[in-house]
Design an enzyme around this catalytic site. Sequence first.
Site, PDB file in Angstrom:
ATOM      1  N   SER A 153      80.847  46.119  70.739  1.00 24.89           N
ATOM      2  CA  SER A 153      81.164  45.809  72.140  1.00 24.89           C
ATOM      3  C   SER A 153      81.853  44.445  72.154  1.00 24.89           C
ATOM      4  O   SER A 153      81.668  43.654  71.227  1.00 24.89           O
ATOM      5  CB  SER A 153      79.867  45.751  72.941  1.00 24.89           C
ATOM      6  OG  SER A 153      80.091  45.119  74.178  1.00 24.89           O
ATOM      7  N   TYR A 166      71.324  42.985  74.366  1.00 25.55           N
ATOM      8  CA  TYR A 166      72.443  43.901  74.126  1.00 25.55           C
ATOM      9  C   TYR A 166      73.525  43.196  73.315  1.00 25.55           C
ATOM     10  O   TYR A 166      74.002  43.704  72.294  1.00 25.55           O
ATOM     11  CB  TYR A 166      73.000  44.401  75.463  1.00 25.55           C
ATOM     12  CG  TYR A 166      74.171  45.351  75.312  1.00 25.55           C
ATOM     13  CD1 TYR A 166      73.963  46.693  75.010  1.00 25.55           C
ATOM     14  CD2 TYR A 166      75.483  44.908  75.461  1.00 25.55           C
ATOM     15  CE1 TYR A 166      75.045  47.566  74.868  1.00 25.55           C
ATOM     16  CE2 TYR A 166      76.559  45.773  75.318  1.00 25.55           C
ATOM     17  CZ  TYR A 166      76.327  47.096  75.020  1.00 25.55           C
ATOM     18  OH  TYR A 166      77.399  47.957  74.870  1.00 25.55           O
TER      19      TYR A 166
HETATM   20  N1  LIG Z   1      80.722  52.457  78.352  1.00 27.69           N
HETATM   21  C1  LIG Z   1      81.190  51.272  78.025  1.00 27.69           C
HETATM   22  O1  LIG Z   1      81.923  50.646  78.821  1.00 27.69           O
HETATM   23  C2  LIG Z   1      80.882  50.653  76.678  1.00 27.69           C
HETATM   24  C3  LIG Z   1      81.504  49.446  76.337  1.00 27.69           C
HETATM   25  C4  LIG Z   1      81.225  48.872  75.090  1.00 27.69           C
HETATM   26  C5  LIG Z   1      80.357  49.498  74.223  1.00 27.69           C
HETATM   27  N2  LIG Z   1      79.753  50.683  74.578  1.00 27.69           N
HETATM   28  C6  LIG Z   1      78.851  51.309  73.610  1.00 27.69           C
HETATM   29  O2  LIG Z   1      79.222  52.661  73.449  1.00 27.69           O
HETATM   30  C7  LIG Z   1      78.074  53.440  73.104  1.00 27.69           C
HETATM   31  C8  LIG Z   1      77.968  54.636  74.050  1.00 27.69           C
HETATM   32  O3  LIG Z   1      77.812  54.120  75.355  1.00 27.69           O
HETATM   33  P1  LIG Z   1      77.991  55.006  76.682  1.00 27.69           P
HETATM   34  O4  LIG Z   1      78.687  54.134  77.648  1.00 27.69           O
HETATM   35  O5  LIG Z   1      78.489  56.346  76.343  1.00 27.69           O
HETATM   36  O6  LIG Z   1      76.461  55.072  77.143  1.00 27.69           O
HETATM   37  P2  LIG Z   1      75.626  56.220  77.916  1.00 27.69           P
HETATM   38  O7  LIG Z   1      76.522  56.987  78.810  1.00 27.69           O
HETATM   39  O8  LIG Z   1      74.463  55.498  78.482  1.00 27.69           O
HETATM   40  O9  LIG Z   1      75.174  57.170  76.730  1.00 27.69           O
HETATM   41  C9  LIG Z   1      74.311  56.679  75.737  1.00 27.69           C
HETATM   42  C10 LIG Z   1      73.817  57.818  74.888  1.00 27.69           C
HETATM   43  O10 LIG Z   1      72.835  57.279  73.979  1.00 27.69           O
HETATM   44  C11 LIG Z   1      71.664  58.061  74.080  1.00 27.69           C
HETATM   45  N3  LIG Z   1      70.452  57.288  73.834  1.00 27.69           N
HETATM   46  C12 LIG Z   1      70.023  56.194  74.498  1.00 27.69           C
HETATM   47  N4  LIG Z   1      68.825  55.813  74.024  1.00 27.69           N
HETATM   48  C13 LIG Z   1      68.484  56.697  73.058  1.00 27.69           C
HETATM   49  C14 LIG Z   1      67.345  56.855  72.246  1.00 27.69           C
HETATM   50  N5  LIG Z   1      66.286  56.052  72.336  1.00 27.69           N
HETATM   51  N6  LIG Z   1      67.334  57.879  71.352  1.00 27.69           N
HETATM   52  C15 LIG Z   1      68.372  58.733  71.262  1.00 27.69           C
HETATM   53  N7  LIG Z   1      69.468  58.648  72.023  1.00 27.69           N
HETATM   54  C16 LIG Z   1      69.530  57.636  72.922  1.00 27.69           C
HETATM   55  C17 LIG Z   1      71.667  58.575  75.510  1.00 27.69           C
HETATM   56  O11 LIG Z   1      70.815  59.690  75.616  1.00 27.69           O
HETATM   57  P3  LIG Z   1      70.398  60.295  77.056  1.00 27.69           P
HETATM   58  O12 LIG Z   1      71.624  60.918  77.589  1.00 27.69           O
HETATM   59  O13 LIG Z   1      69.348  61.235  76.726  1.00 27.69           O
HETATM   60  O14 LIG Z   1      69.954  59.118  77.878  1.00 27.69           O
HETATM   61  C18 LIG Z   1      73.147  58.893  75.709  1.00 27.69           C
HETATM   62  O15 LIG Z   1      73.459  60.162  75.172  1.00 27.69           O
HETATM   63  C19 LIG Z   1      76.885  52.491  73.173  1.00 27.69           C
HETATM   64  O16 LIG Z   1      76.573  52.045  71.879  1.00 27.69           O
HETATM   65  C20 LIG Z   1      77.399  51.353  74.023  1.00 27.69           C
HETATM   66  O17 LIG Z   1      76.728  50.154  73.739  1.00 27.69           O
HETATM   67  C21 LIG Z   1      80.005  51.259  75.788  1.00 27.69           C
END
Ligand SMILES: NC(=O)c1ccc[n+]([C@@H]2O[C@H](COP(=O)([O-])OP(=O)(O)OC[C@H]3O[C@@H](n4cnc5c(N)ncnc54)[C@H](OP(=O)(O)O)[C@@H]3O)[C@@H](O)[C@H]2O)c1
Length: 251
Positions: A153, A166
């Site tokens: 990130s 985070y």
């Molecule tokens: N979106 C952004 O703007 C952004 C920016 C920078 C970095 N990121 C990174 O990109 C990655 C994906 O983010 P996202 O935005 O797609 O997030 P998201 O929509 O919240 O999805 C996160 C996923 O991780 C799963 N997860 C969370 N806790 C878990 C656990 N304890 N065990 C197993 N699975 C778990 C969730 O499962 P459930 O669906 O069951 O909750 C979901 O499928 C993350 O590492 C995040 O830090 C995102």
Amino acid sequence: MFHYDAPAELLKDRIILVTGAGDGIGRAAAWHYARHGATVVLLGRTLEKLESLYDEIESAGLPQPAIVPMNLDTAVEHDYIELSNQLYDEFGHLDGVLHNAGILGMRTPIENYDPVTWEKVMRVNVHAPFLLTQALLPLLHKSSDASVIFTSSGVGRTGRAYWGAYAVSKFATEGMMQVLADELDNDPAIRINAINPGATRTQMRSYAYPAEPPETNPTPAEIMPLYLYLMGPDSKGVNGRSMDAQGQESA
Ligand SMILES: NC(=O)c1ccc[n+]([C@@H]2O[C@H](COP(=O)([O-])OP(=O)(O)OC[C@H]3O[C@@H](n4cnc5c(N)ncnc54)[C@H](OP(=O)(O)O)[C@@H]3O)[C@@H](O)[C@H]2O)c1
């Protein structure tokens, strides 16, 4: 946006595990990997979400995926070893891992940060990818072209106020990627890199920025070119890099 036109059969016959495959960026990545020919192993904590993606992949006539319900907050070393053994029995090797699952924790000053939440964020975002990688490396070493991708990130490169555990977990993720990449630098059959997705239209983004209109940011599907490039053979030899999915680079 990173520019790359992935060939239709980029990932044909590859076995790729995606964590957090049920939602957001992980769901899009698993779907795109399957669409480019991979057999995807869908790891996540909410079974219904994994089953819905499974059904979508199956009804599109893509390679039959596998489902691994696992909560990265509560899983212990033994669970990861058992998973590795199961994958070995089923597939004999692994060609790729996308460490994507992550949690945001609190947006608050470190002075007030709840220590229990701090530990949980570090467990899900750092400790779990460490244990999973360690357990899966023997399977990855059986592939002739393996790729491991960690998810970083912007706040994992420059610290920012109130991003707490985070941000610290993403610095640790960058560190883990670099250490592992350096350890494996002489092995041409495996590469280790990280992706910074950039602001992307997911649930995590709307928790972090509740007032922001979601359409401000690209969808997970739009940021997939870098996810495909780093997972497929065109990135052979790229090792130890942290790349921006929304950057201006081209493959
Ligand atoms: N979106 C952004 O703007 C952004 C920016 C920078 C970095 N990121 C990174 O990109 C990655 C994906 O983010 P996202 O935005 O797609 O997030 P998201 O929509 O919240 O999805 C996160 C996923 O991780 C799963 N997860 C969370 N806790 C878990 C656990 N304890 N065990 C197993 N699975 C778990 C969730 O499962 P459930 O669906 O069951 O909750 C979901 O499928 C993350 O590492 C995040 O830090 C995102």
